[in-house]
Design a protein around this motif. Structure first.
Motif, PDB file in Angstrom:
ATOM      1  N   GLN A  20      66.422  56.154  23.658  1.00  0.00           N
ATOM      2  CA  GLN A  20      65.464  55.062  23.489  1.00  0.00           C
ATOM      3  C   GLN A  20      65.758  54.587  22.216  1.00  0.00           C
ATOM      4  OE1 GLN A  20      61.865  57.241  22.720  1.00  0.00           O
ATOM      5  NE2 GLN A  20      60.605  55.451  22.604  1.00  0.00           N
ATOM      6  N   ILE A  21      65.658  53.246  22.212  1.00  0.00           N
ATOM      7  CA  ILE A  21      65.771  52.523  21.062  1.00  0.00           C
ATOM      8  C   ILE A  21      64.580  52.680  20.310  1.00  0.00           C
ATOM      9  CG2 ILE A  21      66.483  50.210  20.103  1.00  0.00           C
ATOM     10  CD1 ILE A  21      67.885  49.718  22.597  1.00  0.00           C
ATOM     11  N   ILE A  22      64.662  53.153  19.019  1.00  0.00           N
ATOM     12  CA  ILE A  22      63.424  53.020  18.051  1.00  0.00           C
ATOM     13  C   ILE A  22      63.486  52.014  17.152  1.00  0.00           C
ATOM     14  CG2 ILE A  22      63.118  55.604  18.688  1.00  0.00           C
ATOM     15  CD1 ILE A  22      64.017  56.262  15.824  1.00  0.00           C
ATOM     16  N   LEU A  23      64.790  51.604  16.725  1.00  0.00           N
ATOM     17  CA  LEU A  23      64.641  50.364  15.748  1.00  0.00           C
ATOM     18  C   LEU A  23      65.730  49.175  15.847  1.00  0.00           C
ATOM     19  CD1 LEU A  23      64.004  49.560  12.722  1.00  0.00           C
ATOM     20  CD2 LEU A  23      65.964  50.610  11.959  1.00  0.00           C
ATOM     21  N   THR A  24      65.465  48.111  15.977  1.00  0.00           N
ATOM     22  CA  THR A  24      66.032  46.813  16.226  1.00  0.00           C
ATOM     23  C   THR A  24      66.216  46.179  14.941  1.00  0.00           C
ATOM     24  OG1 THR A  24      65.764  47.209  18.409  1.00  0.00           O
ATOM     25  CG2 THR A  24      66.794  45.127  17.535  1.00  0.00           C
ATOM     26  N   VAL A  25      67.257  45.711  14.325  1.00  0.00           N
ATOM     27  CA  VAL A  25      67.365  44.972  13.067  1.00  0.00           C
ATOM     28  C   VAL A  25      68.661  44.106  13.418  1.00  0.00           C
ATOM     29  CG1 VAL A  25      67.911  44.686  10.722  1.00  0.00           C
ATOM     30  CG2 VAL A  25      66.490  46.650  11.635  1.00  0.00           C
ATOM     31  N   GLY A  26      68.161  42.741  13.685  1.00  0.00           N
ATOM     32  CA  GLY A  26      69.176  41.334  13.688  1.00  0.00           C
ATOM     33  C   GLY A  26      69.579  41.365  14.938  1.00  0.00           C
ATOM     34  N   GLU A  27      70.162  40.221  15.132  1.00  0.00           N
ATOM     35  CA  GLU A  27      70.659  39.649  16.561  1.00  0.00           C
ATOM     36  C   GLU A  27      72.146  39.767  16.597  1.00  0.00           C
ATOM     37  OE1 GLU A  27      68.682  38.593  19.325  1.00  0.00           O
ATOM     38  OE2 GLU A  27      67.049  39.298  18.081  1.00  0.00           O
ATOM     39  N   VAL A  28      72.657  40.030  17.664  1.00  0.00           N
ATOM     40  CA  VAL A  28      74.151  40.237  18.058  1.00  0.00           C
ATOM     41  C   VAL A  28      74.573  38.686  17.876  1.00  0.00           C
ATOM     42  CG1 VAL A  28      76.036  40.969  19.298  1.00  0.00           C
ATOM     43  CG2 VAL A  28      73.658  42.176  19.191  1.00  0.00           C
ATOM     44  N   PRO A  29      75.806  38.666  17.268  1.00  0.00           N
ATOM     45  CA  PRO A  29      76.314  37.213  17.168  1.00  0.00           C
ATOM     46  C   PRO A  29      76.853  36.647  18.518  1.00  0.00           C
ATOM     47  CG  PRO A  29      77.479  38.370  15.667  1.00  0.00           C
ATOM     48  CD  PRO A  29      76.566  39.419  16.281  1.00  0.00           C
TER      49      PRO A  29
END
Length: 166
Positions: free
Chosen positions: A119-128
């Protein structure tokens, strides 16, 4: 259960924090990381053991690369054996043509069992859209030949050689 922070090596912060079972092998971790950053997980990849300063060490490839016998691979390496403690680290390289490089850091280990992992619990930023360009610089080694310029040996000067003669 492991809480793992994965940081993409880019100028902008691109981070995922994921929860995974402690009995996971590194092949499953590879697929989890790849998918959490929007990749399909179909490219070649390797993990590399590292120290606390992120110095790259032994490779753990996706597949056994030994010609004979059973070599190390992601499938044979369990998470709890490879990263047994909090703050243990790995470098993860995905897609050897583009060299997407990630820093994998164990930030918490617990005995808790949770359904629905990974499970992903934190997402920061966008993949270039494109992988950052990597620059590989080797240390200058002493080759034992000294600092002499091109020296002529018993064969004479190569500058005087007429290559058109042949």
């Amino acid at each position: 259960m492991y809480k793992i922070r994965v940081i993409l090596d880019t100028k902008e912060d691109v981070i995922r924090t994921i929860l995974v079972d402690s009995d996971l092998n590194l092949e499953d971790l590879h697929l989890t990381i790849a998918k959490s950053f929007g990749f399909k997980g179909q490219e070649m990849a390797s993990f590399y053991r590292t120290d606390n300063e992120w110095a790259q060490g032994e490779e753990i490839p996706l597949f056994n690369m030994e010609e004979v016998g059973e070599g190390i691979s992601m499938k044979t390496c369990l998470l709890q054996e490879t990263l047994p403690s909090v703050n243990d680290k790995l470098i993860y390289v995905y897609d050897f043509l583009n060299l997407w490089t990630f820093y994998v850091d164990v930030i918490e280990i617990s005995e808790d069992k949770k359904e629905g992992l990974p499970q992903i619990i934190l997402t920061v930023g966008e993949v270039p859209t494109e992988a950052p360009e990597k620059e590989f610089v080797a240390e200058k080694l002493d080759d034992g030949f000294g600092v002499e310029e091109d020296s002529d040996d018993e064969f004479g000067s190569f500058d005087d050689f007429d290559y058109n003669e042949y």
